[in-house]
Motif scaffolding. Structure first.
Motif, mmCIF file in Angstrom:
data_model
loop_
_atom_site.group_PDB
_atom_site.id
_atom_site.type_symbol
_atom_site.label_atom_id
_atom_site.label_comp_id
_atom_site.label_asym_id
_atom_site.label_seq_id
_atom_site.Cartn_x
_atom_site.Cartn_y
_atom_site.Cartn_z
ATOM 1 N N SER A 293 0.837 -1.193 0.000
ATOM 2 C CA SER A 293 0.000 0.000 0.000
ATOM 3 C C SER A 293 0.874 1.246 0.000
ATOM 4 C CB SER A 293 -0.915 -0.004 1.233
ATOM 5 O OG SER A 293 -0.121 0.002 2.407
ATOM 6 N N SER B 222 1.892 7.542 4.033
ATOM 7 C CA SER B 222 1.420 8.872 4.405
ATOM 8 C C SER B 222 2.504 9.917 4.145
ATOM 9 C CB SER B 222 1.050 8.885 5.892
ATOM 10 O OG SER B 222 2.233 8.741 6.666
ATOM 11 N N HIS C 48 5.235 9.396 6.678
ATOM 12 C CA HIS C 48 6.034 8.232 6.277
ATOM 13 C C HIS C 48 7.049 8.631 5.210
ATOM 14 C CE1 HIS C 48 7.036 4.410 4.357
ATOM 15 N NE2 HIS C 48 6.537 3.777 5.404
ATOM 16 N N SER D 12 3.786 1.708 9.886
ATOM 17 C CA SER D 12 2.449 2.142 9.493
ATOM 18 C C SER D 12 1.447 1.252 10.213
ATOM 19 C CB SER D 12 2.247 1.980 7.980
ATOM 20 O OG SER D 12 3.187 2.755 7.272
ATOM 21 N N PRO D 13 0.236 1.756 10.489
ATOM 22 C CA PRO D 13 -0.755 0.922 11.167
ATOM 23 C C PRO D 13 -1.005 -0.408 10.458
ATOM 24 C CG PRO D 13 -1.497 3.197 11.131
ATOM 25 C CD PRO D 13 -0.254 3.126 10.268
ATOM 26 N N SER D 14 -0.984 -0.396 9.125
ATOM 27 C CA SER D 14 -1.295 -1.620 8.376
ATOM 28 C C SER D 14 -0.136 -2.608 8.316
ATOM 29 C CB SER D 14 -1.742 -1.264 6.955
ATOM 30 O OG SER D 14 -0.684 -0.616 6.267
ATOM 31 N N THR D 15 1.105 -2.161 8.594
ATOM 32 C CA THR D 15 2.258 -3.048 8.455
ATOM 33 C C THR D 15 3.049 -3.256 9.742
ATOM 34 O OG1 THR D 15 3.755 -1.239 7.834
ATOM 35 C CG2 THR D 15 2.563 -2.371 6.038
ATOM 36 N N GLU D 16 2.703 -2.551 10.812
ATOM 37 C CA GLU D 16 3.515 -2.601 12.033
ATOM 38 C C GLU D 16 3.677 -4.022 12.573
ATOM 39 O OE1 GLU D 16 3.961 -0.603 16.453
ATOM 40 O OE2 GLU D 16 2.421 0.157 15.096
ATOM 41 N N TYR E 202 3.483 -6.864 11.016
ATOM 42 C CA TYR E 202 4.321 -7.622 10.078
ATOM 43 C C TYR E 202 5.790 -7.212 10.212
ATOM 44 C CZ TYR E 202 6.153 -8.985 5.444
ATOM 45 O OH TYR E 202 6.903 -9.496 4.416
ATOM 46 N N ASP E 203 6.058 -5.883 10.293
ATOM 47 C CA ASP E 203 7.436 -5.392 10.418
ATOM 48 C C ASP E 203 8.090 -5.885 11.701
ATOM 49 O OD1 ASP E 203 7.310 -4.031 8.007
ATOM 50 O OD2 ASP E 203 6.779 -2.117 8.925
#
Length: 195
Positions: free
Chosen positions: A36, A39, A42, A111-115, A117-118
């Protein structure tokens, strides 16, 4: 009721598709995941990290790469696009010279969507990559940086900075990321959680 088998791709299939794709995707053990957008904060933070490190590495054998450089981790298992990666005497997986194989530093802006996973699966892969000495996670909603440094016994040491003061010391490449410069142009809308 029968279920449809989940399609897994080989690394070769992934690379063939990815090299012609309009948008980037990551590859994790046969599965492909679209990436994705980010921001404004970011983008500022990733750009600042790239610029600060690039300036310090000028004229040296270590080079910075931005989020367009694909990184192969644990051969065949993970192809990813870190926000910033550093390699000394960069090596690539093939003659296309678009997949880095020996990063020493990886920087990810959370990022909220990947934190999750990271911090989780992706970091598990990074820990198995012998070339990686530093993993940097940077929050974008507050001044908070986590530096994971590989120790001689293959354990990882966590150093946290929760303010705009101080530096992230990347000893493996002889560089520092001043926190106040890392967050240049970033505006925080809420009171920092760690204040």
């Amino acid at each position: 009721m029968a279920t449809q088998a989940h399609r897994l791709y080989t690394p070769e299939e992934y690379l063939a598709m990815e090299r012609q794709a309009e948008f980037r995707s990551e590859y994790v053990h046969g599965e492909i995941f679209a990436m994705s957008g980010g921001s404004r904060a970011h983008s500022y933070i990733a750009g600042n990290a790239y610029r600060l490190l690039g300036n310090q590495l000028e004229g040296r054998s270590c080079a910075p790469f931005g989020s367009d450089m694909r990184v192969l981790v644990n051969p065949g298992g993970l192809y990813t696009y870190p926000d910033v990666s550093i390699a000394c005497d960069p090596q690539f997986s093939d003659s296309a010279v678009d997949t880095l194989t020996n990063p020493i530093v990886i920087v990810e802006v959370l990022s909220p969507s990947t934190e999750a996973y990271d911090r989780g699966l992706k970091f598990a892969y990074y820990r198995r990559q012998a070339s990686i000495s530093h993993y940097v996670l940077i929050a974008q909603d507050q001044p908070h940086v986590e530096l994971y440094t590989r120790q001689e016994d293959d354990k990882w040491l966590l150093t946290e900075i929760n303010s705009l003061e101080g530096d992230v010391n990347l000893d493996a490449i002889g560089c520092k990321l001043p926190i106040n410069k890392l967050y240049d142009r970033v505006e925080f809308s809420a009171r920092p959680e760690f204040a």
